[in-house]
Design a protein around this motif. Sequence first.
Motif, PDB file in Angstrom:
ATOM      1  N   LEU A 130       0.844  -1.202   0.000  1.00 26.33           N
ATOM      2  CA  LEU A 130       0.000   0.000   0.000  1.00 26.33           C
ATOM      3  C   LEU A 130       0.875   1.247   0.000  1.00 26.33           C
ATOM      4  CD1 LEU A 130      -2.560  -1.103   2.737  1.00 26.33           C
ATOM      5  CD2 LEU A 130      -3.166  -0.522   0.406  1.00 26.33           C
ATOM      6  N   ALA A 131       0.385   2.327  -0.582  1.00 21.93           N
ATOM      7  CA  ALA A 131       1.107   3.597  -0.520  1.00 21.93           C
ATOM      8  C   ALA A 131       1.074   4.076   0.939  1.00 21.93           C
ATOM      9  CB  ALA A 131       0.427   4.626  -1.425  1.00 21.93           C
ATOM     10  N   PRO A 132       2.087   4.762   1.441  1.00 25.22           N
ATOM     11  CA  PRO A 132       3.306   5.240   0.765  1.00 25.22           C
ATOM     12  C   PRO A 132       4.475   4.246   0.792  1.00 25.22           C
ATOM     13  CG  PRO A 132       3.193   6.146   2.970  1.00 25.22           C
ATOM     14  CD  PRO A 132       1.996   5.247   2.827  1.00 25.22           C
ATOM     15  N   VAL A 133       4.240   2.979   1.135  1.00 21.45           N
ATOM     16  CA  VAL A 133       5.334   1.994   1.175  1.00 21.45           C
ATOM     17  C   VAL A 133       5.121   0.949   0.071  1.00 21.45           C
ATOM     18  CG1 VAL A 133       6.092   2.226   3.562  1.00 21.45           C
ATOM     19  CG2 VAL A 133       4.046   0.930   3.094  1.00 21.45           C
ATOM     20  N   HIS A 134       4.814   1.472  -1.131  1.00 23.33           N
ATOM     21  CA  HIS A 134       4.436   0.599  -2.247  1.00 23.33           C
ATOM     22  C   HIS A 134       5.562   0.385  -3.246  1.00 23.33           C
ATOM     23  CE1 HIS A 134       4.208   4.668  -3.728  1.00 23.33           C
ATOM     24  NE2 HIS A 134       4.368   4.176  -4.950  1.00 23.33           N
ATOM     25  N   PHE A 135       6.694   1.074  -3.060  1.00 20.48           N
ATOM     26  CA  PHE A 135       7.701   1.169  -4.132  1.00 20.48           C
ATOM     27  C   PHE A 135       8.254  -0.182  -4.575  1.00 20.48           C
ATOM     28  CE2 PHE A 135       7.732   5.239  -1.922  1.00 20.48           C
ATOM     29  CZ  PHE A 135       7.544   6.098  -2.981  1.00 20.48           C
ATOM     30  N   TRP A 136       8.240  -1.165  -3.699  1.00 20.11           N
ATOM     31  CA  TRP A 136       8.810  -2.475  -4.054  1.00 20.11           C
ATOM     32  C   TRP A 136       7.919  -3.259  -5.016  1.00 20.11           C
ATOM     33  CZ3 TRP A 136       6.056  -6.902  -2.876  1.00 20.11           C
ATOM     34  CH2 TRP A 136       5.022  -6.765  -1.952  1.00 20.11           C
ATOM     35  N   LEU A 137       6.602  -3.060  -4.946  1.00 19.87           N
ATOM     36  CA  LEU A 137       5.675  -3.950  -5.657  1.00 19.87           C
ATOM     37  C   LEU A 137       5.828  -3.925  -7.190  1.00 19.87           C
ATOM     38  CD1 LEU A 137       3.409  -6.012  -5.424  1.00 19.87           C
ATOM     39  CD2 LEU A 137       1.762  -4.145  -5.316  1.00 19.87           C
TER      40      LEU A 137
END
Length: 348
Positions: free
Chosen positions: A108-115
């Motif tokens: 989920l945003a804001p910790v989504h950058f890896w997906l």
Amino acid sequence: MNPYVLTILLSSLGLGTVLTFASSHWLLAWMGLEINTLAIIPIMAQQHHPRAIEATTKYFLTQATAAAMILFASTTNAWLMGEWEIHQLSHPLATTTVMLALALKLGLAPVHFWLPEVLQGLELTTGLILSTWQKLAPFALMIQVAPTINSSLLVAIGLLSTLVGGWGGLNQTQLRKIMAYSSIAHLGWMVLILQFAPSLTLLSLSLYIIMTSSAFLTLKTNNALTINTLATSWTKSPTLAALAALVLLSLGGLPPLSGFMPKWLILQELTKQGLPLSATLAAMTALLSLYFYLRLCYALTLTIYPNTLTATAPWRLNFTMITLPLSIITILALGLLPLTPAVTAMLA
């Protein structure tokens, strides 16, 4: 991969998820999540391609970080409040940390950058598992701890995820990255309504899994990884191309397709809860997602690929593939909207 090894890994994948479902103690839930992560890592890395190894490493690091945060939060809660039960998570520090850890697990945003990066490095079947099955265990925990979490935090994460999921997918040409941003946007809708109507979250999750499975299986059948290769699909299977366009519109949430049902019910519930502004913002971010689904539909059904091909194109389908699951899931992804009255009656 050896079929016996694959069987053990898939069984462990199922065991980890079921263990998290069945647990009421934080340590047992954490154990289930760890078994789940460790079981999928060899499946992700089975290609031995540098891109797949990179994606697997990124996935392992993010999931290990999230698991450590969950362990830290549950230990903090046990230390300060004397409770290990999942339902008894009550300290503000512990609840916020668990929420962020589960958001990291889900992408989920804001910790989504890896997906998007991880999904881009995987083959389509593994990407399907990552986008559907791997969401179940963290969501089970999130539904259990949702009543103790600040509702403003949940709404903010939900709206940010729908915005990032719509905005991030606009400029992509890689289909796996587009599906990753689509996943972020759909998860945002689920989190948005999580505290007000958990049953609607489960309904959205079920329909998201059906529609995403249909989309991934269609891409796998057509052997398409970019928008350009998607444009050759109609020559291989015109029927599948037409149905795939409808599945993408269903993911976008257009009536009279199945994907409209959860969005309609969520917007209705948000308005009932006195959050018309959040409902309006969510509906507007859905337009961003709809744009890139329409872009895919345009490439799939309305463009003729140029005849001067620089690469060899697979013009014939591999008919040894099993298409029954794709047929069933596509029917479900397109035709469940008439059941809305029955669903609302069951949820009431």
